[in-house]
Design a protein around this motif. Sequence first.
Motif, PDB file in Angstrom:
ATOM      1  N   ALA A   7       0.829  -1.157  -0.052  1.00  0.00           N
ATOM      2  CA  ALA A   7      -0.068  -0.286   0.122  1.00  0.00           C
ATOM      3  C   ALA A   7       0.912   1.197   0.052  1.00  0.00           C
ATOM      4  O   ALA A   7       0.251   2.360  -0.102  1.00  0.00           O
ATOM      5  CB  ALA A   7      -0.817  -0.223   1.217  1.00  0.00           C
ATOM      6  N   TRP A   9       3.100   1.887  -1.890  1.00  0.00           N
ATOM      7  CA  TRP A   9       3.302   2.272  -3.447  1.00  0.00           C
ATOM      8  C   TRP A   9       4.858   2.040  -3.783  1.00  0.00           C
ATOM      9  O   TRP A   9       5.535   3.019  -4.277  1.00  0.00           O
ATOM     10  CB  TRP A   9       2.842   3.589  -3.740  1.00  0.00           C
ATOM     11  CG  TRP A   9       2.740   3.903  -5.388  1.00  0.00           C
ATOM     12  CD1 TRP A   9       3.440   4.432  -5.924  1.00  0.00           C
ATOM     13  CD2 TRP A   9       1.599   3.374  -6.014  1.00  0.00           C
ATOM     14  NE1 TRP A   9       2.675   4.297  -7.222  1.00  0.00           N
ATOM     15  CE2 TRP A   9       1.911   3.892  -7.446  1.00  0.00           C
ATOM     16  CE3 TRP A   9       0.523   2.746  -5.729  1.00  0.00           C
ATOM     17  CZ2 TRP A   9       0.910   3.502  -8.383  1.00  0.00           C
ATOM     18  CZ3 TRP A   9      -0.457   2.173  -6.923  1.00  0.00           C
ATOM     19  CH2 TRP A   9      -0.029   2.703  -8.109  1.00  0.00           C
ATOM     20  N   GLN A 114      -0.737  10.060   1.452  1.00  0.00           N
ATOM     21  CA  GLN A 114      -1.811   8.745   1.286  1.00  0.00           C
ATOM     22  C   GLN A 114      -1.357   7.510   1.619  1.00  0.00           C
ATOM     23  O   GLN A 114      -2.015   6.418   1.561  1.00  0.00           O
ATOM     24  CB  GLN A 114      -2.440   9.349  -0.124  1.00  0.00           C
ATOM     25  CG  GLN A 114      -1.465   9.197  -1.201  1.00  0.00           C
ATOM     26  CD  GLN A 114      -1.177  10.366  -1.578  1.00  0.00           C
ATOM     27  OE1 GLN A 114      -0.409  10.967  -0.829  1.00  0.00           O
ATOM     28  NE2 GLN A 114      -1.079  11.067  -2.766  1.00  0.00           N
ATOM     29  N   PHE A 115       0.267   7.572   1.553  1.00  0.00           N
ATOM     30  CA  PHE A 115       0.980   6.111   1.433  1.00  0.00           C
ATOM     31  C   PHE A 115       1.206   5.978   2.784  1.00  0.00           C
ATOM     32  O   PHE A 115       1.790   4.794   2.915  1.00  0.00           O
ATOM     33  CB  PHE A 115       1.928   6.120   0.451  1.00  0.00           C
ATOM     34  CG  PHE A 115       1.723   6.312  -0.853  1.00  0.00           C
ATOM     35  CD1 PHE A 115       0.801   5.536  -1.806  1.00  0.00           C
ATOM     36  CD2 PHE A 115       1.837   7.745  -1.517  1.00  0.00           C
ATOM     37  CE1 PHE A 115       0.617   6.052  -2.944  1.00  0.00           C
ATOM     38  CE2 PHE A 115       1.835   7.967  -2.803  1.00  0.00           C
ATOM     39  CZ  PHE A 115       0.875   7.174  -3.548  1.00  0.00           C
ATOM     40  N   SER A 167      -6.073  -0.849  -6.948  1.00  0.00           N
ATOM     41  CA  SER A 167      -4.815  -0.409  -6.486  1.00  0.00           C
ATOM     42  C   SER A 167      -4.476   1.027  -7.057  1.00  0.00           C
ATOM     43  O   SER A 167      -3.888   1.683  -6.470  1.00  0.00           O
ATOM     44  CB  SER A 167      -3.803  -1.681  -7.112  1.00  0.00           C
ATOM     45  OG  SER A 167      -4.085  -2.704  -6.439  1.00  0.00           O
ATOM     46  N   LYS A 170      -5.340   4.014  -4.960  1.00  0.00           N
ATOM     47  CA  LYS A 170      -4.573   4.382  -3.859  1.00  0.00           C
ATOM     48  C   LYS A 170      -3.890   5.575  -3.745  1.00  0.00           C
ATOM     49  O   LYS A 170      -4.117   6.565  -2.843  1.00  0.00           O
ATOM     50  CB  LYS A 170      -3.628   3.198  -3.478  1.00  0.00           C
ATOM     51  CG  LYS A 170      -2.835   3.400  -2.355  1.00  0.00           C
ATOM     52  CD  LYS A 170      -3.270   3.241  -1.093  1.00  0.00           C
ATOM     53  CE  LYS A 170      -2.558   3.719   0.110  1.00  0.00           C
ATOM     54  NZ  LYS A 170      -3.248   3.561   1.440  1.00  0.00           N
ATOM     55  N   SER A 173      -6.586   8.273  -2.424  1.00  0.00           N
ATOM     56  CA  SER A 173      -7.275   7.913  -1.450  1.00  0.00           C
ATOM     57  C   SER A 173      -7.413   8.599  -0.071  1.00  0.00           C
ATOM     58  O   SER A 173      -8.030   8.495   0.866  1.00  0.00           O
ATOM     59  CB  SER A 173      -6.833   6.467  -0.686  1.00  0.00           C
ATOM     60  OG  SER A 173      -5.309   6.551  -0.264  1.00  0.00           O
TER      61      SER A 173
END
Length: 260
Positions: A7, A9, A114-115, A167, A170, A173
């Motif tokens: 998640a 990335w 976000q990651f 995916s 993401k 997100s």
Amino acid sequence: MSVSTSAAWQTSDDATRIYANVLVPVLFGPWAEDLVARAQIAAGERVLDLACGTGAVAAAAARAATITALDRNPAMLEYARSTGIDVDWQSGFAEDLPFPSGSFDLVLCQQGFQFFSDRTAAATEVARVLRPGGRALASVWRNPEENLWAAAVISALETVSSSWGESMRKPFSLSGDQLASLFDGGFKNVRQVRVRRNITIGDTAVFAQRFIGAVPFLEEIAAQSGAMEAVTAEFTERLNRLLSNGGITSAVSVVIADRA
Ligand SMILES: C[S@@+](CC[C@H](N)C(=O)[O-])C[C@H]1O[C@@H](n2cnc3c(N)ncnc32)[C@H](O)[C@@H]1O
């Protein structure tokens, strides 16, 4: 080549080169310039580029200030170091920054929050490493409907696999409002700006092929016969349609906060 669907990335060495050479010039570099201009860096300020990737923001800021840049991804950092920019590149996690309290006048974070696995911890760390009166600027993409290149690639991936489309969501997100709320503690004057621009992609077929080559779930696509060709062709066609409809738009939310 090792890739991960994590998640966070995470990209492989090959994907990192594509990220730096194809995605940064179109999707990250212009925004990095915008973020740095907004930060109004004074000469000699101590700046942290958080989740620096291959160093788009650090490169834009390095002309003006003393830059430290941190990322968790070794491939990204290795590429960043190879650029020779005068930056102190550090390996580490946003949730547990390896710097003493009050080390920086400014923290910049482009498309990182976000990651993060623990976004609240990361925001708390940003407050800790800033001196009182220092400032933070962080950006996230707005939704895919305001980033038509993203809507195009999500739809193209979904034609083959809904999980690949998922995916690809993401990076989109975390909304600007959610990002701003992370800065409630330890900051004052938290404000949010929506920035929009048209992006220039050049050869859409080449861009589409390279873009798909840089996604963290590339191995899954490559493992499915014909999937790479199908997704790339669909993405190219959707980009061409956008271009013939007047251009490809992109939008981010930038959150600006002053350390209390
Ligand atoms: C979309 S890239 C953005 C990179 C860069 N800021 C730019 O504008 O090109 C997201 C970056 O966040 C990094 N990242 C993800 N989770 C992280 C964490 N917990 N701590 C530090 N870096 C992280 C990834 O390794 C990746 O380099």
